[in-house]
Design a protein around this motif. Sequence first.
Motif, PDB file in Angstrom:
ATOM      1  N   GLY A  93      33.755  55.492  28.633  1.00  0.00           N
ATOM      2  CA  GLY A  93      35.203  55.331  28.766  1.00  0.00           C
ATOM      3  C   GLY A  93      35.382  54.593  30.019  1.00  0.00           C
ATOM      4  O   GLY A  93      36.490  54.105  30.463  1.00  0.00           O
ATOM      5  N   ASN A  94      34.296  54.463  30.927  1.00  0.00           N
ATOM      6  CA  ASN A  94      34.566  53.693  32.257  1.00  0.00           C
ATOM      7  C   ASN A  94      34.472  52.107  31.967  1.00  0.00           C
ATOM      8  O   ASN A  94      33.480  51.657  31.348  1.00  0.00           O
ATOM      9  CB  ASN A  94      33.432  54.164  33.294  1.00  0.00           C
ATOM     10  CG  ASN A  94      33.450  53.265  34.334  1.00  0.00           C
ATOM     11  OD1 ASN A  94      34.368  52.503  34.692  1.00  0.00           O
ATOM     12  ND2 ASN A  94      32.869  53.867  35.350  1.00  0.00           N
ATOM     13  N   THR A  95      35.408  51.424  32.036  1.00  0.00           N
ATOM     14  CA  THR A  95      35.561  50.004  31.717  1.00  0.00           C
ATOM     15  C   THR A  95      35.113  49.086  32.765  1.00  0.00           C
ATOM     16  O   THR A  95      35.085  47.890  32.593  1.00  0.00           O
ATOM     17  CB  THR A  95      36.816  49.569  31.322  1.00  0.00           C
ATOM     18  OG1 THR A  95      38.085  50.047  32.166  1.00  0.00           O
ATOM     19  CG2 THR A  95      37.523  50.281  30.070  1.00  0.00           C
ATOM     20  N   GLN A  96      34.716  49.471  33.933  1.00  0.00           N
ATOM     21  CA  GLN A  96      34.365  48.857  34.903  1.00  0.00           C
ATOM     22  C   GLN A  96      32.702  48.151  34.597  1.00  0.00           C
ATOM     23  O   GLN A  96      31.878  49.159  34.474  1.00  0.00           O
ATOM     24  CB  GLN A  96      34.160  49.765  36.237  1.00  0.00           C
ATOM     25  CG  GLN A  96      34.862  48.977  37.433  1.00  0.00           C
ATOM     26  CD  GLN A  96      34.887  49.881  38.672  1.00  0.00           C
ATOM     27  OE1 GLN A  96      34.329  51.312  38.612  1.00  0.00           O
ATOM     28  NE2 GLN A  96      35.042  49.438  39.849  1.00  0.00           N
ATOM     29  N   GLN A 167      23.316  55.616  26.950  1.00  0.00           N
ATOM     30  CA  GLN A 167      23.327  54.954  25.598  1.00  0.00           C
ATOM     31  C   GLN A 167      24.468  54.604  24.748  1.00  0.00           C
ATOM     32  O   GLN A 167      24.779  53.826  23.914  1.00  0.00           O
ATOM     33  CB  GLN A 167      22.427  56.046  24.968  1.00  0.00           C
ATOM     34  CG  GLN A 167      20.941  55.820  25.448  1.00  0.00           C
ATOM     35  CD  GLN A 167      19.775  56.603  24.848  1.00  0.00           C
ATOM     36  OE1 GLN A 167      18.789  56.519  24.663  1.00  0.00           O
ATOM     37  NE2 GLN A 167      20.219  57.823  24.129  1.00  0.00           N
ATOM     38  N   GLN A 168      25.481  55.725  25.245  1.00  0.00           N
ATOM     39  CA  GLN A 168      26.614  55.523  24.194  1.00  0.00           C
ATOM     40  C   GLN A 168      27.552  54.345  24.707  1.00  0.00           C
ATOM     41  O   GLN A 168      28.105  53.663  23.919  1.00  0.00           O
ATOM     42  CB  GLN A 168      27.561  56.770  24.503  1.00  0.00           C
ATOM     43  CG  GLN A 168      27.053  58.222  23.933  1.00  0.00           C
ATOM     44  CD  GLN A 168      27.751  59.487  24.286  1.00  0.00           C
ATOM     45  OE1 GLN A 168      28.218  59.420  25.552  1.00  0.00           O
ATOM     46  NE2 GLN A 168      27.999  60.408  23.362  1.00  0.00           N
ATOM     47  N   ARG A 169      27.632  54.086  25.996  1.00  0.00           N
ATOM     48  CA  ARG A 169      28.148  52.923  26.698  1.00  0.00           C
ATOM     49  C   ARG A 169      27.619  51.822  25.976  1.00  0.00           C
ATOM     50  O   ARG A 169      28.406  50.795  25.649  1.00  0.00           O
ATOM     51  CB  ARG A 169      27.992  52.912  28.072  1.00  0.00           C
ATOM     52  CG  ARG A 169      28.560  51.766  28.979  1.00  0.00           C
ATOM     53  CD  ARG A 169      28.354  51.957  30.313  1.00  0.00           C
ATOM     54  NE  ARG A 169      28.632  50.759  31.097  1.00  0.00           N
ATOM     55  CZ  ARG A 169      29.742  50.782  31.886  1.00  0.00           C
ATOM     56  NH1 ARG A 169      30.477  52.030  31.954  1.00  0.00           N
ATOM     57  NH2 ARG A 169      30.342  49.926  32.308  1.00  0.00           N
ATOM     58  N   HIS A 170      26.371  51.593  25.817  1.00  0.00           N
ATOM     59  CA  HIS A 170      25.684  50.337  25.715  1.00  0.00           C
ATOM     60  C   HIS A 170      25.752  50.288  23.914  1.00  0.00           C
ATOM     61  O   HIS A 170      25.787  48.957  23.177  1.00  0.00           O
ATOM     62  CB  HIS A 170      24.367  50.211  26.196  1.00  0.00           C
ATOM     63  CG  HIS A 170      24.425  49.662  27.587  1.00  0.00           C
ATOM     64  ND1 HIS A 170      24.859  48.403  27.873  1.00  0.00           N
ATOM     65  CD2 HIS A 170      24.143  50.235  28.672  1.00  0.00           C
ATOM     66  CE1 HIS A 170      25.006  48.535  29.326  1.00  0.00           C
ATOM     67  NE2 HIS A 170      24.291  49.599  29.369  1.00  0.00           N
ATOM     68  N   VAL A 171      25.683  51.371  23.183  1.00  0.00           N
ATOM     69  CA  VAL A 171      25.703  51.240  21.943  1.00  0.00           C
ATOM     70  C   VAL A 171      27.239  50.889  21.583  1.00  0.00           C
ATOM     71  O   VAL A 171      27.478  49.968  20.431  1.00  0.00           O
ATOM     72  CB  VAL A 171      25.573  52.621  21.024  1.00  0.00           C
ATOM     73  CG1 VAL A 171      26.045  52.765  19.574  1.00  0.00           C
ATOM     74  CG2 VAL A 171      23.923  52.917  20.996  1.00  0.00           C
ATOM     75  N   GLN A 172      28.276  51.383  21.992  1.00  0.00           N
ATOM     76  CA  GLN A 172      29.628  50.739  22.160  1.00  0.00           C
ATOM     77  C   GLN A 172      29.584  49.241  22.246  1.00  0.00           C
ATOM     78  O   GLN A 172      30.287  48.428  21.613  1.00  0.00           O
ATOM     79  CB  GLN A 172      30.403  51.572  22.950  1.00  0.00           C
ATOM     80  CG  GLN A 172      30.943  52.906  22.642  1.00  0.00           C
ATOM     81  CD  GLN A 172      31.999  53.686  23.210  1.00  0.00           C
ATOM     82  OE1 GLN A 172      32.447  52.980  24.304  1.00  0.00           O
ATOM     83  NE2 GLN A 172      32.339  54.839  22.924  1.00  0.00           N
TER      84      GLN A 172
END
Length: 194
Positions: A93-96, A167-172
């Motif tokens: 959820g961190n868009t930075q 991993q969740q961040r980069h799969v998104q």
Amino acid sequence: MNTTAFLAGLDCAVRQLLATVQTELEPLGLAQLNQQPAPNAWSVLECLEHLNRYSRYYNPQMARAVATPAGRPTAEVRHSWLGRKFIAMMAPGNTQKAKTLQRMNPGGIRLDGGAVLSEFYTHQHRLLELLAQAGAADLNRKAVPVEFLKLLKMRVGEAFEFVIVHQQRHVQQALRAKEAAQAPAATGPLLVAA
């Protein structure tokens, strides 16, 4: 948080990542897997290769941490200030935007889809094994050196959570790259017949 619930949540998150990659990304053709959505933006395979590079470091570190006897298993998982900060930085959820180290940046190289996906699956299955072993470990022990500054150590539980939210961040990100690769090419202005 209770250790059993904490580890079960992380196990579920890894299984969900595996399912997403298998159903959403694996069926893509090599051209789509390698297509960058914009200049200097990672393709699907670059996102997954980045995760493979992190897994090559963190999986062995966490394996050592859960294999080392250190007293009683943890009843409650606690987070340090540092651990909370790292987890929040990588949370999906961190868009930075976060800069990555050059050695962790696969940008600009043509990757073999089968090899990258196969390695990703291997790392995820190993991570699931480590999570299963972690119930008998002290998850609050500072035992996992941070990849980019090994003098800093995360608690074992924090390291697991950090790796999985990363991993969740980069799969998104990979899913967004997939959408861009599948978007119809822009055509010129529409001409309306008079």
